[in-house]
Design an enzyme around this catalytic site. Structure first.
Site, PDB file in Angstrom:
ATOM      1  N   GLY A   1       0.828  -1.215   0.000  1.00 20.79           N
ATOM      2  CA  GLY A   1       0.000   0.000   0.000  1.00 20.79           C
ATOM      3  C   GLY A   1       0.854   1.253   0.000  1.00 20.79           C
ATOM      4  O   GLY A   1       0.340   2.350   0.270  1.00 20.79           O
ATOM      5  N   ALA A   2       2.149   1.117  -0.289  1.00 20.76           N
ATOM      6  CA  ALA A   2       3.099   2.223  -0.082  1.00 20.76           C
ATOM      7  C   ALA A   2       3.706   2.709  -1.396  1.00 20.76           C
ATOM      8  O   ALA A   2       3.372   2.240  -2.485  1.00 20.76           O
ATOM      9  CB  ALA A   2       4.218   1.741   0.847  1.00 20.76           C
ATOM     10  N   ASN A   3       4.598   3.688  -1.257  1.00 20.96           N
ATOM     11  CA  ASN A   3       5.596   4.068  -2.286  1.00 20.96           C
ATOM     12  C   ASN A   3       5.034   4.534  -3.624  1.00 20.96           C
ATOM     13  O   ASN A   3       5.735   4.513  -4.633  1.00 20.96           O
ATOM     14  CB  ASN A   3       6.578   2.909  -2.544  1.00 20.96           C
ATOM     15  CG  ASN A   3       7.339   2.500  -1.285  1.00 20.96           C
ATOM     16  OD1 ASN A   3       7.114   3.054  -0.219  1.00 20.96           O
ATOM     17  ND2 ASN A   3       8.230   1.546  -1.391  1.00 20.96           N
TER      18      ASN A   3
ATOM     19  N   TYR B   1       2.431   3.254  -5.494  1.00 19.55           N
ATOM     20  CA  TYR B   1       1.771   2.285  -6.375  1.00 19.55           C
ATOM     21  C   TYR B   1       0.239   2.368  -6.202  1.00 19.55           C
ATOM     22  O   TYR B   1      -0.256   3.241  -5.494  1.00 19.55           O
ATOM     23  CB  TYR B   1       2.348   0.887  -6.138  1.00 19.55           C
ATOM     24  CG  TYR B   1       3.823   0.840  -6.504  1.00 19.55           C
ATOM     25  CD1 TYR B   1       4.222   0.922  -7.839  1.00 19.55           C
ATOM     26  CD2 TYR B   1       4.813   0.793  -5.531  1.00 19.55           C
ATOM     27  CE1 TYR B   1       5.569   0.929  -8.195  1.00 19.55           C
ATOM     28  CE2 TYR B   1       6.166   0.800  -5.875  1.00 19.55           C
ATOM     29  CZ  TYR B   1       6.539   0.865  -7.211  1.00 19.55           C
ATOM     30  OH  TYR B   1       7.868   0.885  -7.566  1.00 19.55           O
TER      31      TYR B   1
ATOM     32  N   GLY C   1      16.658  -3.048   4.215  1.00 15.95           N
ATOM     33  CA  GLY C   1      16.732  -3.163   2.762  1.00 15.95           C
ATOM     34  C   GLY C   1      18.189  -3.235   2.328  1.00 15.95           C
ATOM     35  O   GLY C   1      18.784  -4.310   2.239  1.00 15.95           O
TER      36      GLY C   1
HETATM   37  C1  LIG Z   1      16.698  -2.290  -5.055  1.00 14.10           C
HETATM   38  C2  LIG Z   1      15.494  -1.901  -4.224  1.00 14.10           C
HETATM   39  C3  LIG Z   1      14.237  -2.362  -4.609  1.00 14.10           C
HETATM   40  C4  LIG Z   1      13.108  -2.051  -3.838  1.00 14.10           C
HETATM   41  N1  LIG Z   1      11.889  -2.606  -4.165  1.00 14.10           N
HETATM   42  C5  LIG Z   1      10.834  -2.486  -3.324  1.00 14.10           C
HETATM   43  C6  LIG Z   1       9.639  -3.257  -3.519  1.00 14.10           C
HETATM   44  O1  LIG Z   1       9.515  -4.090  -4.431  1.00 14.10           O
HETATM   45  N2  LIG Z   1       8.626  -3.066  -2.644  1.00 14.10           N
HETATM   46  C7  LIG Z   1       8.722  -2.179  -1.607  1.00 14.10           C
HETATM   47  O2  LIG Z   1       7.769  -2.043  -0.843  1.00 14.10           O
HETATM   48  N3  LIG Z   1       9.855  -1.476  -1.386  1.00 14.10           N
HETATM   49  C8  LIG Z   1      10.912  -1.624  -2.200  1.00 14.10           C
HETATM   50  N4  LIG Z   1      12.102  -0.979  -1.921  1.00 14.10           N
HETATM   51  C9  LIG Z   1      12.232  -0.151  -0.706  1.00 14.10           C
HETATM   52  C10 LIG Z   1      12.846  -0.966   0.425  1.00 14.10           C
HETATM   53  O3  LIG Z   1      11.965  -1.980   0.865  1.00 14.10           O
HETATM   54  C11 LIG Z   1      13.182  -0.046   1.632  1.00 14.10           C
HETATM   55  O4  LIG Z   1      12.003   0.626   1.993  1.00 14.10           O
HETATM   56  C12 LIG Z   1      14.279   0.967   1.339  1.00 14.10           C
HETATM   57  O5  LIG Z   1      15.436   0.336   0.796  1.00 14.10           O
HETATM   58  C13 LIG Z   1      14.681   1.712   2.627  1.00 14.10           C
HETATM   59  O6  LIG Z   1      15.137   0.815   3.622  1.00 14.10           O
HETATM   60  P1  LIG Z   1      16.712   0.694   3.990  1.00 14.10           P
HETATM   61  O7  LIG Z   1      17.130   2.048   4.481  1.00 14.10           O
HETATM   62  O8  LIG Z   1      16.798  -0.372   5.032  1.00 14.10           O
HETATM   63  O9  LIG Z   1      17.418   0.327   2.712  1.00 14.10           O
HETATM   64  C14 LIG Z   1      13.232  -1.231  -2.695  1.00 14.10           C
HETATM   65  C15 LIG Z   1      14.497  -0.743  -2.344  1.00 14.10           C
HETATM   66  C16 LIG Z   1      15.622  -1.084  -3.075  1.00 14.10           C
HETATM   67  C17 LIG Z   1      16.973  -0.588  -2.635  1.00 14.10           C
END
Ligand SMILES: Cc1cc2nc3c(=O)[nH]c(=O)nc-3n(C[C@H](O)[C@H](O)[C@H](O)COP(=O)(O)O)c2cc1C
Length: 365
Positions: free
Chosen positions: A182-184, A186, A326
């Site tokens: 539900g985030a980001n 989409y 992540g």
């Molecule tokens: C390569 C990459 C792909 C990502 N793809 C998704 C995804 O498919 N779905 C999602 O909810 N967040 C996605 N994210 C966001 C990560 O889940 C996370 O929120 C983000 O990296 C911040 O966390 P961190 O500081 O621990 O890296 C992605 C992040 C990265 C780096």
């Protein structure tokens, strides 16, 4: 060992599902499936490393849910039929072999779709061109397309897509739980967001109408997933609008998190760039603490820059139950085992961001 490591390494139950510790791999799109959306053996090995490395919970990359508008990226994996569901079995088996559990992140890209083999058009709540540009990194180029404004039938199909994907995830692919994306920015977030949702029907207008699609999806997924835990990922920032803040401030958090709790989610996964920071310019509370305050009985997974002991501790103090990593998990697939063995944590290096097949991890080549 910092005190917080004891907390990170302590068990926790989501719903009736026991986790060996409170460290999760955050969902990360890797565009490494076959062109027809089947998860590959390479992906299975990629995911298994996290379980072998001690993560109690692995959340997959966003998986598309239907053969209409859901797919976002070329080589994104799907879970829309038995063949795609069976292709995930190698991944779930590999993770279970190390006593870890795995949730499928179910995702509908909506207007942010930049690669869909089923339809040329993208679709969203309203015919509003998304901000920003398609991600080159995921094989996109130039501005996003203006989406087709979804009809009631399209919306019903999208909900059914989530339900069917949840059924296949639990029943065939052997996932242990479902995270609804539900985030980001989409589809579900497009309905939630005032400037992308300009509808005047029951799916648009006031905040309660804009949340309706997320709640309907939760209900349908809940019915489809049986006893498996179901949760939802929520953010303010979007992949194409990093600075976005909910216009209604903390009042939005109250309505949103309260409604999610009422809908019966087992967990809420909040993500912010720096998860410990105040969520709004006016106010001290982080999104973690707002989720905890307005959904007091629901497990909270926190994500965003939480790979240092002090920030993980802050997140726990604000009410998180689980920390999702992540980039730090990409750099350290064995992050939990490193804590146990008191080994150094490697810095994140952007070279690990390419599709999985390009990564020079010893286990994968
Ligand atoms: C390569 C990459 C792909 C990502 N793809 C998704 C995804 O498919 N779905 C999602 O909810 N967040 C996605 N994210 C966001 C990560 O889940 C996370 O929120 C983000 O990296 C911040 O966390 P961190 O500081 O621990 O890296 C992605 C992040 C990265 C780096």
């Amino acid at each position: 060992m910092p005190f917080v490591h004891d907390t990170l390494l302590s068990p926790f139950d989501i719903g009736s599902l026991p986790l060996t510790n409170r460290l999760a791999v955050a969902p990360m799109t890797r565009v490494s499936a076959s062109a027809d959306g089947n998860a590959s053996q390479t992906m299975a090995r990629y995911y298994e490393r996290f379980a072998k490395g001690g993560f109690g919970l692995v959340i997959t990359e966003g998986i598309y849910t239907d053969r209409k508008f859901a797919q976002g990226y070329v080589c994104q994996p799907g879970i829309t039929d038995a063949e795609q569901a069976l292709a995930w079995q190698a991944t779930t088996r590999g993770i279970h072999a190390h006593n870890s559990v795995v949730f499928a992140q179910l995702m509908h890209a909506g207007a942010l779709s930049q690669g869909n083999r089923f339809v040329q058009q993208s679709a969203g709540p309203s015919a509003v061109r998304p901000k920003g540009e398609q991600m080159k990194f995921y094989y996109g180029d130039g501005p996003y397309r203006v989406p087709h404004a979804m009809t009631d039938e399209d919306i019903a199909d999208a909900i059914e897509g989530f339900a069917s994907a949840a059924r296949l995830s639990v029943g065939t692919a052997n996932f242990d739980g479902i995270e609804i994306h539900g985030a980001n920015g989409y589809l579900l977030d497009q309905f939630l967001t005032d400037y992308t949702n300009q509808r005047t029907d029951r799916w648009g207008g006031c905040l309660r109408n804009r949340i309706r699609l997320t709640l309907e999806v939760i209900k349908a997924v809940r019915d489809a997933a049986g006893v498996a835990p179901v949760g939802v990922r929520i953010s303010q920032a979007k992949v194409n609008d990093y600075q976005h803040k909910w216009a209604e401030g903390e009042a939005a958090a109250e309505t949103l998190f309260g409604s999610l709790a009422d809908a019966g989610v087992d967990f809420i996964h909040v993500t912010e760039f720096e998860a410990w920071q105040p969520a709004f310019p006016a106010g001290e509370a982080s999104l973690i603490s707002l989720a905890r305050r307005f959904a007091p009985e629901v497990a909270v997974i926190a994500n965003g820059g939480l790979h240092t002991p002090q920030h993980a501790e802050q997140a726990f103090n604000e009410g998180a139950n689980i920390i999702a990593l992540g980039k730090a998990a990409l750099a350290n697939p064995d992050y939990p085992n490193r804590l146990v063995n008191r080994l150094a944590i490697e810095d994140f290096d952007t070279s690990v961001l390419g599709p999985i097949a390009d990564i020079k991890h010893r286990e994968l080549v």
